[in-house]
Design a protein around this motif. Structure first.
Motif, PDB file in Angstrom:
ATOM      1  N   GLY A 122     -14.861   3.738  49.678  1.00 46.09           N
ATOM      2  CA  GLY A 122     -13.821   4.757  50.100  1.00 46.09           C
ATOM      3  C   GLY A 122     -12.757   4.792  50.676  1.00 46.09           C
ATOM      4  O   GLY A 122     -11.757   4.825  50.323  1.00 46.09           O
ATOM      5  N   ASP A 123     -13.023   3.474  51.487  1.00 45.75           N
ATOM      6  CA  ASP A 123     -11.663   2.857  51.664  1.00 45.75           C
ATOM      7  C   ASP A 123     -10.407   2.511  50.119  1.00 45.75           C
ATOM      8  O   ASP A 123      -9.284   2.658  50.182  1.00 45.75           O
ATOM      9  CB  ASP A 123     -11.339   2.151  53.658  1.00 45.75           C
ATOM     10  N   PHE A 124     -11.355   1.271  49.934  1.00 43.50           N
ATOM     11  CA  PHE A 124     -10.491   0.818  49.049  1.00 43.50           C
ATOM     12  C   PHE A 124      -9.817   1.537  48.107  1.00 43.50           C
ATOM     13  O   PHE A 124      -8.577   1.412  47.837  1.00 43.50           O
ATOM     14  CB  PHE A 124     -11.486  -0.288  48.611  1.00 43.50           C
ATOM     15  N   HIS A 125     -10.854   2.829  47.536  1.00 42.79           N
ATOM     16  CA  HIS A 125     -10.483   3.406  46.626  1.00 42.79           C
ATOM     17  C   HIS A 125      -8.348   4.414  47.067  1.00 42.79           C
ATOM     18  O   HIS A 125      -8.226   4.572  46.350  1.00 42.79           O
ATOM     19  CB  HIS A 125     -10.811   4.962  45.662  1.00 42.79           C
ATOM     20  N   ARG A 126      -8.461   4.585  48.142  1.00 44.72           N
ATOM     21  CA  ARG A 126      -7.556   5.833  48.904  1.00 44.72           C
ATOM     22  C   ARG A 126      -6.514   4.408  48.697  1.00 44.72           C
ATOM     23  O   ARG A 126      -5.690   4.741  48.721  1.00 44.72           O
ATOM     24  CB  ARG A 126      -8.079   5.775  50.509  1.00 44.72           C
ATOM     25  N   CYS A 127      -6.645   3.186  49.136  1.00 40.83           N
ATOM     26  CA  CYS A 127      -5.969   2.014  49.274  1.00 40.83           C
ATOM     27  C   CYS A 127      -4.687   1.763  47.906  1.00 40.83           C
ATOM     28  O   CYS A 127      -3.657   1.620  48.036  1.00 40.83           O
ATOM     29  CB  CYS A 127      -6.202   0.273  50.296  1.00 40.83           C
ATOM     30  N   GLU A 171       0.671  13.047  47.364  1.00 38.93           N
ATOM     31  CA  GLU A 171      -0.776  13.695  47.319  1.00 38.93           C
ATOM     32  C   GLU A 171      -2.737  13.230  46.848  1.00 38.93           C
ATOM     33  O   GLU A 171      -3.209  13.691  46.609  1.00 38.93           O
ATOM     34  CB  GLU A 171      -0.772  14.607  45.633  1.00 38.93           C
ATOM     35  N   VAL A 172      -2.376  12.199  46.793  1.00 31.82           N
ATOM     36  CA  VAL A 172      -3.605  11.250  46.759  1.00 31.82           C
ATOM     37  C   VAL A 172      -4.147  11.850  47.458  1.00 31.82           C
ATOM     38  O   VAL A 172      -5.790  11.653  47.532  1.00 31.82           O
ATOM     39  CB  VAL A 172      -3.672   9.365  47.463  1.00 31.82           C
ATOM     40  N   ASP A 173      -4.302  11.519  49.323  1.00 31.64           N
ATOM     41  CA  ASP A 173      -5.151  11.769  50.034  1.00 31.64           C
ATOM     42  C   ASP A 173      -6.210  12.962  50.041  1.00 31.64           C
ATOM     43  O   ASP A 173      -7.448  13.594  49.889  1.00 31.64           O
ATOM     44  CB  ASP A 173      -5.337  11.124  51.474  1.00 31.64           C
ATOM     45  N   ARG A 174      -5.153  14.218  49.617  1.00 30.40           N
ATOM     46  CA  ARG A 174      -5.966  15.907  49.683  1.00 30.40           C
ATOM     47  C   ARG A 174      -6.769  15.992  48.054  1.00 30.40           C
ATOM     48  O   ARG A 174      -7.816  16.257  48.448  1.00 30.40           O
ATOM     49  CB  ARG A 174      -4.735  17.020  49.472  1.00 30.40           C
ATOM     50  N   LEU A 175      -6.022  15.195  47.349  1.00 24.23           N
ATOM     51  CA  LEU A 175      -6.857  15.029  45.847  1.00 24.23           C
ATOM     52  C   LEU A 175      -8.105  14.042  45.973  1.00 24.23           C
ATOM     53  O   LEU A 175      -9.561  14.535  45.580  1.00 24.23           O
ATOM     54  CB  LEU A 175      -6.215  14.730  44.455  1.00 24.23           C
ATOM     55  N   LEU A 176      -8.446  12.982  46.471  1.00 23.07           N
ATOM     56  CA  LEU A 176      -9.432  12.680  46.843  1.00 23.07           C
ATOM     57  C   LEU A 176     -10.404  12.909  48.136  1.00 23.07           C
ATOM     58  O   LEU A 176     -11.657  13.043  47.981  1.00 23.07           O
ATOM     59  CB  LEU A 176      -9.065  11.023  47.848  1.00 23.07           C
ATOM     60  N   ASP A 177      -9.799  13.649  49.160  1.00 14.83           N
ATOM     61  CA  ASP A 177     -11.049  14.212  50.263  1.00 14.83           C
ATOM     62  C   ASP A 177     -11.793  15.233  49.451  1.00 14.83           C
ATOM     63  O   ASP A 177     -13.157  15.298  49.319  1.00 14.83           O
ATOM     64  CB  ASP A 177     -10.232  15.037  51.222  1.00 14.83           C
ATOM     65  N   LEU A 178     -11.286  15.941  48.044  1.00 12.04           N
ATOM     66  CA  LEU A 178     -11.909  17.399  47.103  1.00 12.04           C
ATOM     67  C   LEU A 178     -13.008  16.253  46.292  1.00 12.04           C
ATOM     68  O   LEU A 178     -14.113  16.163  45.946  1.00 12.04           O
ATOM     69  CB  LEU A 178     -10.869  17.979  46.374  1.00 12.04           C
ATOM     70  N   ALA A 179     -12.014  15.243  46.146  1.00 11.92           N
ATOM     71  CA  ALA A 179     -13.281  14.380  44.624  1.00 11.92           C
ATOM     72  C   ALA A 179     -14.677  13.831  45.387  1.00 11.92           C
ATOM     73  O   ALA A 179     -15.308  13.819  45.160  1.00 11.92           O
ATOM     74  CB  ALA A 179     -12.236  13.216  44.154  1.00 11.92           C
ATOM     75  N   PHE A 180     -14.162  13.707  46.741  1.00 15.20           N
ATOM     76  CA  PHE A 180     -14.767  12.559  47.599  1.00 15.20           C
ATOM     77  C   PHE A 180     -16.265  13.822  47.867  1.00 15.20           C
ATOM     78  O   PHE A 180     -17.234  13.285  47.906  1.00 15.20           O
ATOM     79  CB  PHE A 180     -14.315  11.509  48.356  1.00 15.20           C
ATOM     80  N   ASP A 181     -15.698  14.718  48.082  1.00 16.00           N
ATOM     81  CA  ASP A 181     -16.944  15.498  48.609  1.00 16.00           C
ATOM     82  C   ASP A 181     -17.670  16.425  47.188  1.00 16.00           C
ATOM     83  O   ASP A 181     -18.196  16.679  47.846  1.00 16.00           O
ATOM     84  CB  ASP A 181     -15.778  16.871  48.949  1.00 16.00           C
TER      85      ASP A 181
END
Length: 374
Positions: free
Chosen positions: A242-247, A212-222
């Motif tokens: 941003g790459d770091f926070h995804r990892c 679920e992380v990437d979908r929620l981070l896409d929203l937060a980053f936007d």
């Protein structure tokens, strides 16, 4: 299940110090082989910045192939100490804690107990290379451990750095508004009225799974991209941070240790917070809000709700990290002191690094003086 420790050819043992064997790793792939042996260490370290998830994300995102140097201490079949370093290419072949210039959150050595910390500190000082720890909690035991290990081997300079604010949570924080002055409470009520005009306010506090992380981070980053950071080109979505926070988020989510908190006005997502949950504390990593709704103070409204949730979850503190700012001082005057630490060994490398740092300091002072004189 623990993974067997089989050093790769370029991960040779360095020393054995009272049952602790040190390995030098130089890639994310080598580090991943130790993931299973690292898990118990995560339960002992004080902050998320000392966790395997944080370290692995830093190595993967910021570790240049020729520059990363992860010193790992092994006792039996467990990782008990680590120092994630990177070569700076500056005079004397200095090593720095990996995340200082990239993430700026307080970094630290990683260790299971006092014995492991002492062994790691000795190994770092015995290496004969300058070491720079850009921002550490002043109360961290590693500050004293490095000073002790350096005795007779070199010079250590410790200097103050920007503090990090925090809130000691108790049941009184179940209603954060009551902690404010009457004027600030009035401001908060006004913000909520503006929010009501924008749509029904609701908060979603997610402890996501890795899927679920990437979908929620896409929203937060936007959300963050819509702020001044998007205009300045410093938003998370625009660079390696941003790459770091995804990892990091994907790995931390596997331990149920990552949070994405979102505030909505009607259908609009207007504010976000990214946080880590570690040692029963809520650690704020990133915040952002949509300036279109600035009159409703969406960032503050989300912070209020996140504090309430932290109290409901039984957490003991709300760690704001970053630095002390006026909007934070409204909520708390508690702060954690931070320092930088520089180690200069008694050899030509230490002398070169000390001279280079002294010249750099003088150059910065002259530049500031020239700016003031204009």
């Amino acid at each position: 299940m623990a993974t067997a420790i089989e050093p790769r050819p370029d991960s040779r043992p360095l020393t054995a110090t009272r049952e602790i064997e040190f390995l030098r790793l130089r890639s994310a792939a080598e580090l991943s082989e130790l993931a299973g042996c690292w898990s118990s260490l995560d339960d002992r370290v004080a902050s998320p910045m000392q966790s395997y998830a944080w370290t692995a994300a830093c190595v993967e995102t910021f570790g240049r192939p020729s520059g990363v140097e992860l010193l790992v201490g092994i006792r039996g079949d467990r990782v008990v100490a680590a120092a994630p370093l990177i070569a700076t290419g500056r005079a004397g072949g200095r090593r720095e804690l990996l995340t200082y210039r990239q993430v700026y959150e307080p970094a630290d050595l990683i260790y299971e107990d006092a014995h492991a910390l002492a062994a790691l500190s000795r190994r770092l000082c015995e290496a004969g290379r300058p070491l720079f720890c850009g921002r550490m909690f002043a109360a961290a035991p590693s500050v004293a451990a490095l000073q002790n290990a350096a005795a007779g081997r070199g010079r250590v300079l410790v200097r103050p750095q920007a503090v990090t604010p925090w809130i000691a949570l108790d049941e009184g924080w179940a209603s954060p508004e009551e902690k404010l002055s009457s004027r600030r409470r009035s401001d908060l009520r006004r913000a909520r009225r503006h929010a009501e005009n924008a749509g029904a306010m609701r908060v979603q506090c997610h402890t996501p799974s890795p899927d679920e992380v990437d979908r929620l981070l896409d929203l937060a980053f936007d959300i963050e991209r819509r702020s001044w950071k998007g205009t300045a080109g410093t938003a998370l979505a625009a660079g390696p941070l941003g790459d770091f926070h995804r990892c990091y988020a994907r790995r931390a989510a596997a331990r149920k240790a990552f949070r994405v908190d979102l505030l909505y006005f009607g259908p609009h997502a207007v504010a976000m917070q990214l946080a880590a949950i570690h040692q029963n504390r809520y650690w704020v990593l990133k915040v952002g809000y949509d300036p279109e709704f600035q009159r409703a103070s969406p960032g503050i409204l989300l912070m209020v709700e996140a504090i309430k949730q932290a109290v409901a979850d039984g957490l003991s503190s709300y760690e704001l990290l970053g630095t002390k700012e006026p909007w934070i001082q409204v909520w708390t005057d508690l702060e954690r002191s931070c320092v930088s630490l520089r180690y200069y060994p008694l050899n030509w490398r230490g002398a070169a690094a000390l001279a280079g740092d002294a010249i750099g300091q003088v150059s910065r002072r002259l530049a500031r003086r020239q700016t003031c004189d204009r």
